[in-house]
Design a protein around this motif. Structure first.
Motif, PDB file in Angstrom:
ATOM      1  N   ARG A  96      57.312  58.316  34.161  1.00  0.00           N
ATOM      2  CA  ARG A  96      58.632  57.942  34.687  1.00  0.00           C
ATOM      3  C   ARG A  96      58.575  57.760  36.201  1.00  0.00           C
ATOM      4  NH1 ARG A  96      62.744  56.119  31.382  1.00  0.00           N
ATOM      5  NH2 ARG A  96      64.250  56.915  32.885  1.00  0.00           N
ATOM      6  N   HIS A 126      58.933  49.794  30.091  1.00  0.00           N
ATOM      7  CA  HIS A 126      59.637  50.924  29.498  1.00  0.00           C
ATOM      8  C   HIS A 126      58.708  52.129  29.519  1.00  0.00           C
ATOM      9  CE1 HIS A 126      61.785  53.486  26.665  1.00  0.00           C
ATOM     10  NE2 HIS A 126      60.611  53.717  26.108  1.00  0.00           N
ATOM     11  N   ASP A 129      61.663  58.891  28.240  1.00  0.00           N
ATOM     12  CA  ASP A 129      62.276  59.694  29.310  1.00  0.00           C
ATOM     13  C   ASP A 129      62.193  61.202  29.099  1.00  0.00           C
ATOM     14  OD1 ASP A 129      64.170  60.184  27.352  1.00  0.00           O
ATOM     15  OD2 ASP A 129      65.826  59.242  28.441  1.00  0.00           O
TER      16      ASP A 129
END
Ligand code: GDP
Ligand code: MG
Length: 161
Positions: A96, A126, A129
């Motif tokens: 991330r 992408h 998360d």
């Protein structure tokens, strides 16, 4: 548990990363892979596919009510994606950080989005998360048999003379 290859705790953590259609079309697949390799993560799954609306609505199930959702479906189904599973210590959180803020305007230089994109609806990559999100997404996109466990060639092998 411990990885045979590194011996570090948590080294078997996995996350899902995808190069979105704009990233594939802009020939950014190699640069995305290079960043994860050079950071020190291990590629354990990789495929290219054109996403169906069904798969995408499962993947983005938390976003179905958002006003931008129809545009997101159009974007993500507009061409092939390259989807990968990366493994390593704290790979979910570190990915991330490497990917950067959702909105490229907020993404720092040095992140993938901060270096390669300007608009939230074309933000190149992408990454899962959370740990739970990663597990859910990996199961959604990959069959277990297509995720490979492998050791590095610099490991000592007892069978070699
Ligand atoms: P991510 O985890 O950083 O990718 O962000 P989200 O899970 O919140 O959103 C998923 C994707 O939907 C983002 O990567 C964007 O491509 C898109 N998206 C999120 N917010 C917006 C928005 O406000 N407008 C548009 N057009 N797309 C958005
Ligand atoms: Mg997300």
């Amino acid at each position: 548990h411990r990885s045979k290859s590194t011996g570090l705790p948590g080294a078997k953590e996995r996350t899902l990363v995808a190069v979105k259609p704009d990233g594939v079309q802009r020939r950014l697949v190699g640069q995305v892979i290079q960043r994860f390799e050079q950071r020190g993560f291990k590629l354990v799954g990789l495929k290219m596919l054109q996403v169906s609306e069904d798969l995408l609505s499962e993947h983005y199930c938390q976003l179905r009510q958002k006003p931008f959702y129809p545009n997101l479906v159009h974007y993500m189904t507009s061409g092939p994606v390259v989807v990968m599973v990366w493994e390593g210590h704290n790979v979910v959180q570190t990915s991330r950080t490497m990917v950067g803020h959702t909105n490229p305007t907020e993404a720092q230089a040095g992140t993938i989005r901060g270096d390669f994109s300007v608009h939230v609806s074309r933000n190149v990559v992408h990454a899962s998360d959370s740990l739970e999100g990663a597990q859910r997404e990996i199961q959604l996109w990959f069959q277990a048999k297509d995720l490979l466990d492998w050791d590095c060639c610099d490991q000592a092998s007892t069978s070699e003379v």
